[in-house]
Design a protein around this motif. Structure first.
Motif, PDB file in Angstrom:
ATOM      1  N   ASP A 346     -36.390 -37.206   0.745  1.00 24.25           N
ATOM      2  CA  ASP A 346     -36.129 -35.796   0.433  1.00 24.25           C
ATOM      3  C   ASP A 346     -34.915 -35.633  -0.465  1.00 24.25           C
ATOM      4  OD1 ASP A 346     -38.263 -35.007   2.011  1.00 24.25           O
ATOM      5  OD2 ASP A 346     -37.039 -34.811   3.819  1.00 24.25           O
ATOM      6  N   SER A 347     -34.335 -36.742  -0.945  1.00 29.20           N
ATOM      7  CA  SER A 347     -33.116 -36.673  -1.751  1.00 29.20           C
ATOM      8  C   SER A 347     -33.426 -36.983  -3.203  1.00 29.20           C
ATOM      9  CB  SER A 347     -32.067 -37.658  -1.213  1.00 29.20           C
ATOM     10  OG  SER A 347     -31.750 -37.349   0.134  1.00 29.20           O
ATOM     11  N   LEU A 348     -32.593 -36.385  -4.104  1.00 29.11           N
ATOM     12  CA  LEU A 348     -32.734 -36.592  -5.534  1.00 29.11           C
ATOM     13  C   LEU A 348     -31.468 -37.260  -6.061  1.00 29.11           C
ATOM     14  CD1 LEU A 348     -34.241 -33.121  -6.552  1.00 29.11           C
ATOM     15  CD2 LEU A 348     -35.482 -35.260  -6.171  1.00 29.11           C
ATOM     16  N   PHE A 349     -31.652 -38.198  -7.028  1.00 27.62           N
ATOM     17  CA  PHE A 349     -30.522 -38.961  -7.566  1.00 27.62           C
ATOM     18  C   PHE A 349     -30.651 -39.069  -9.073  1.00 27.62           C
ATOM     19  CE2 PHE A 349     -31.262 -40.420  -3.275  1.00 27.62           C
ATOM     20  CZ  PHE A 349     -29.992 -40.477  -2.716  1.00 27.62           C
ATOM     21  N   VAL A 350     -29.503 -39.364  -9.721  1.00 24.99           N
ATOM     22  CA  VAL A 350     -29.476 -39.772 -11.130  1.00 24.99           C
ATOM     23  C   VAL A 350     -28.524 -40.963 -11.235  1.00 24.99           C
ATOM     24  CG1 VAL A 350     -29.983 -37.486 -12.071  1.00 24.99           C
ATOM     25  CG2 VAL A 350     -27.607 -38.155 -11.696  1.00 24.99           C
ATOM     26  N   GLU A 351     -28.785 -41.828 -12.241  1.00 30.70           N
ATOM     27  CA  GLU A 351     -27.853 -42.900 -12.527  1.00 30.70           C
ATOM     28  C   GLU A 351     -26.893 -42.397 -13.591  1.00 30.70           C
ATOM     29  OE1 GLU A 351     -29.461 -46.700 -13.297  1.00 30.70           O
ATOM     30  OE2 GLU A 351     -30.925 -46.592 -11.666  1.00 30.70           O
ATOM     31  N   TYR A 352     -25.594 -42.483 -13.271  1.00 29.37           N
ATOM     32  CA  TYR A 352     -24.579 -41.761 -14.025  1.00 29.37           C
ATOM     33  C   TYR A 352     -23.444 -42.693 -14.449  1.00 29.37           C
ATOM     34  CZ  TYR A 352     -20.579 -38.615 -14.703  1.00 29.37           C
ATOM     35  OH  TYR A 352     -19.471 -37.978 -15.190  1.00 29.37           O
ATOM     36  N   ARG A 363     -25.776 -41.064  -8.151  1.00 32.38           N
ATOM     37  CA  ARG A 363     -25.234 -39.814  -7.620  1.00 32.38           C
ATOM     38  C   ARG A 363     -26.369 -38.904  -7.110  1.00 32.38           C
ATOM     39  NH1 ARG A 363     -20.159 -37.035 -10.669  1.00 32.38           N
ATOM     40  NH2 ARG A 363     -18.648 -38.729 -10.373  1.00 32.38           N
ATOM     41  N   ALA A 364     -26.117 -38.331  -5.954  1.00 35.60           N
ATOM     42  CA  ALA A 364     -27.063 -37.348  -5.404  1.00 35.60           C
ATOM     43  C   ALA A 364     -26.857 -36.009  -6.123  1.00 35.60           C
ATOM     44  CB  ALA A 364     -26.846 -37.177  -3.900  1.00 35.60           C
ATOM     45  N   VAL A 365     -27.943 -35.370  -6.483  1.00 34.29           N
ATOM     46  CA  VAL A 365     -27.871 -34.093  -7.197  1.00 34.29           C
ATOM     47  C   VAL A 365     -28.808 -33.095  -6.534  1.00 34.29           C
ATOM     48  CG1 VAL A 365     -27.241 -35.125  -9.406  1.00 34.29           C
ATOM     49  CG2 VAL A 365     -29.661 -34.821  -8.841  1.00 34.29           C
ATOM     50  N   THR A 366     -28.556 -31.841  -6.852  1.00 40.57           N
ATOM     51  CA  THR A 366     -29.480 -30.759  -6.475  1.00 40.57           C
ATOM     52  C   THR A 366     -29.914 -30.067  -7.761  1.00 40.57           C
ATOM     53  OG1 THR A 366     -27.622 -29.245  -6.168  1.00 40.57           O
ATOM     54  CG2 THR A 366     -28.452 -30.363  -4.212  1.00 40.57           C
ATOM     55  N   LEU A 367     -31.140 -29.541  -7.750  1.00 36.39           N
ATOM     56  CA  LEU A 367     -31.717 -28.959  -8.947  1.00 36.39           C
ATOM     57  C   LEU A 367     -31.438 -27.457  -9.021  1.00 36.39           C
ATOM     58  CD1 LEU A 367     -35.203 -30.727  -9.054  1.00 36.39           C
ATOM     59  CD2 LEU A 367     -33.015 -31.470 -10.013  1.00 36.39           C
ATOM     60  N   GLY A 368     -31.303 -26.985 -10.269  1.00 33.94           N
ATOM     61  CA  GLY A 368     -31.150 -25.554 -10.517  1.00 33.94           C
ATOM     62  C   GLY A 368     -32.342 -25.035 -11.287  1.00 33.94           C
ATOM     63  N   GLN A 369     -32.074 -24.354 -12.401  1.00 31.12           N
ATOM     64  CA  GLN A 369     -33.123 -23.761 -13.211  1.00 31.12           C
ATOM     65  C   GLN A 369     -33.730 -24.798 -14.165  1.00 31.12           C
ATOM     66  OE1 GLN A 369     -34.074 -20.432 -12.948  1.00 31.12           O
ATOM     67  NE2 GLN A 369     -32.728 -20.397 -11.167  1.00 31.12           N
ATOM     68  N   SER A 370     -35.010 -24.595 -14.479  1.00 34.06           N
ATOM     69  CA  SER A 370     -35.693 -25.476 -15.427  1.00 34.06           C
ATOM     70  C   SER A 370     -35.674 -24.856 -16.815  1.00 34.06           C
ATOM     71  CB  SER A 370     -37.140 -25.709 -14.989  1.00 34.06           C
ATOM     72  OG  SER A 370     -37.174 -26.436 -13.772  1.00 34.06           O
ATOM     73  N   THR A 371     -35.618 -25.707 -17.829  1.00 36.65           N
ATOM     74  CA  THR A 371     -35.671 -25.267 -19.221  1.00 36.65           C
ATOM     75  C   THR A 371     -36.643 -26.161 -19.971  1.00 36.65           C
ATOM     76  OG1 THR A 371     -33.918 -26.723 -20.002  1.00 36.65           O
ATOM     77  CG2 THR A 371     -33.246 -24.596 -19.072  1.00 36.65           C
ATOM     78  N   ALA A 372     -36.853 -25.836 -21.241  1.00 36.72           N
ATOM     79  CA  ALA A 372     -37.743 -26.667 -22.054  1.00 36.72           C
ATOM     80  C   ALA A 372     -37.143 -28.043 -22.297  1.00 36.72           C
ATOM     81  CB  ALA A 372     -38.026 -25.976 -23.391  1.00 36.72           C
ATOM     82  N   GLU A 373     -35.804 -28.149 -22.328  1.00 40.90           N
ATOM     83  CA  GLU A 373     -35.152 -29.431 -22.587  1.00 40.90           C
ATOM     84  C   GLU A 373     -35.025 -30.292 -21.338  1.00 40.90           C
ATOM     85  OE1 GLU A 373     -33.821 -26.512 -23.343  1.00 40.90           O
ATOM     86  OE2 GLU A 373     -34.238 -26.435 -25.494  1.00 40.90           O
TER      87      GLU A 373
END
Length: 388
Positions: A346-352, A363-373
């Motif tokens: 249930d967790s989201l990560f990125v390599e930073y 790093r564990a992250v949480t998502l916000g708004q989506s965009t085209a990019e």
């Protein structure tokens, strides 16, 4: 966080920096007055000549039209006559003890008392003569009967005087005083209506309509010289041009994105420049729709801010307007490509990486708004993220 092992040169690292992010929704609507007022006929009467027309601008305090007061003056005179009659009745109660009714009852009582005294004297004399045998018995008995009848008249006269005197102090006087009070109020109210024979503009605005609308039963009354209006009937409908608003509708899928006081940018071909405003009302009730199964729509009200010129003279009611509403804004947003997001459970990560030569961390992250990019993430700062 932990350090990843060394990676080869085929990996793609994307620079990550803070930027402003906005989500906007465009809507369309029409310009409406912020406030409307209905001027009603202050009394029953006929309209005098006027020069009004729908769409005509008016200034605060401007005389709009006048009513003929002939019918009202008749009612005022009738009310005054009734008031004077009630004043006479109340005045008669105030001088009741010396009034004609009480005086008449007192005279009747006095006459009965004198007659009783005369009969008592005559009966006393006859009784003495009867005892001496001078007068017959039937003469004495006749006087006794006359005295009995006179006693009844004396009792009735006494009771009548008491009744007449009580009438000036009881409920009749209270009723007369209340009727006088009511008659005085009615006369004052009708007389005060004479001062409202002319209708004045309560503010600077625009005439929306003239006359009364079509009622459920009967006919609508148009505004012209000689038209008869009843008291309280609509005569003029005005729009207050000191403020404007735009009313539009939003779908049920978008209504949750709007909240009070959100800023709105308003443009139109007829505007000299773009206007600003804010959401002043979001309806909790959907607009009735005859098409079953269609998505519900909710009214949205936008209040227009005062333009730089200070007034809305160049903006006309009914103009179409396009509105841009910022539903989300973040001046310090970090957007990463969708391919940079990794999921474990249930967790989201990125390599930073903080810099090109810095070690990679998870790093564990949480998502916000989506965009085209990409997608907005929280939990990282300026640096680099790996994209698979």
């Amino acid at each position: 966080m932990f350090t990843l092992p060394a990676v080869d040169d085929s990996e793609v690292w994307v620079a990550l920096s803070s930027q402003q992010m906005e989500h906007e929704i465009g809507l369309a609507g029409r310009i409406e007055p912020f406030e409307t007022s209905v001027l009603n006929a202050p009394f029953e009467g006929m309209v005098m000549a006027h020069e009004l027309s729908p769409g005509m601008p008016v200034e605060e305090g401007q005389a709009l039209l006048s009513f003929d007061t002939a019918l009202l003056e008749i009612k005022v005179r009738d009310a005054l006559a009734n008031k004077l009659k009630q004043q006479q009745v109340v005045e008669s109660f105030r001088t009741w003890t010396n009034g004609p009714d009480v005086a008449r009852a007192r005279r009747s009582l006095r006459v009965a008392e004198l007659a009783m005294q005369n009969l008592d004297l005559e009966l006393s004399q006859v009784e003495t003569l009867y005892q001496k045998g001078i007068v017959p018995r039937n003469e004495r008995d006749s006087l006794k009967h006359q005295r009995y009848l006179q006693a009844l008249e004396l009792t009735a006269a006494t009771s009548e005087l008491e009744t007449v005197q009580a009438a000036g102090k009881g409920e009749a006087r209270t009723i007369a005083e209340m009727e006088l009070h009511n008659a005085s109020i009615i006369h004052e109210q009708l007389n005060a209506l004479l001062a409202h024979k002319t209708l004045y503009a309560p503010y600077s605005g625009v005439v929306l309509s003239l006359g009364s609308p079509q009622p459920v039963s009967g006919e609508a009354v148009t505004l012209h010289k000689g038209a008869l209006f009843t008291m309280g009937q609509q005569v003029i409908k005005l729009a207050n041009m000191s403020g404007l608003r735009v009313v539009t509708q939003v779908s049920e899928s978008d209504v949750s994105k709007f909240s009070l006081n959100q800023e709105v940018r308003i443009t139109a071909e007829g505007f000299p420049a773009a206007l600003s405003g804010y959401i002043s009302a979001v309806s909790q009730l959907a607009v009735p729709d005859q098409n079953e199964g269609s998505a519900a729509r909710f009214p949205l009200t936008i209040t227009v801010n005062q333009p730089a010129s200070g007034d809305f003279k160049l903006i006309r009611l009914g103009m179409s307007a396009q509105m841009t509403i910022v539903t989300y804004r973040n001046d310090n947003s970090f957007i990463v490509p969708h391919a940079a997001i990794e999921k474990e459970g249930d967790s989201l990560f990125v390599e930073y990486r903080e810099g090109p030569d810095a070690p990679a961390v998870r790093r564990a992250v949480t998502l916000g708004q989506s965009t085209a990019e990409g997608v907005e993430v929280f939990g990282v700062e300026s640096g680099y993220v790996r994209v698979k």
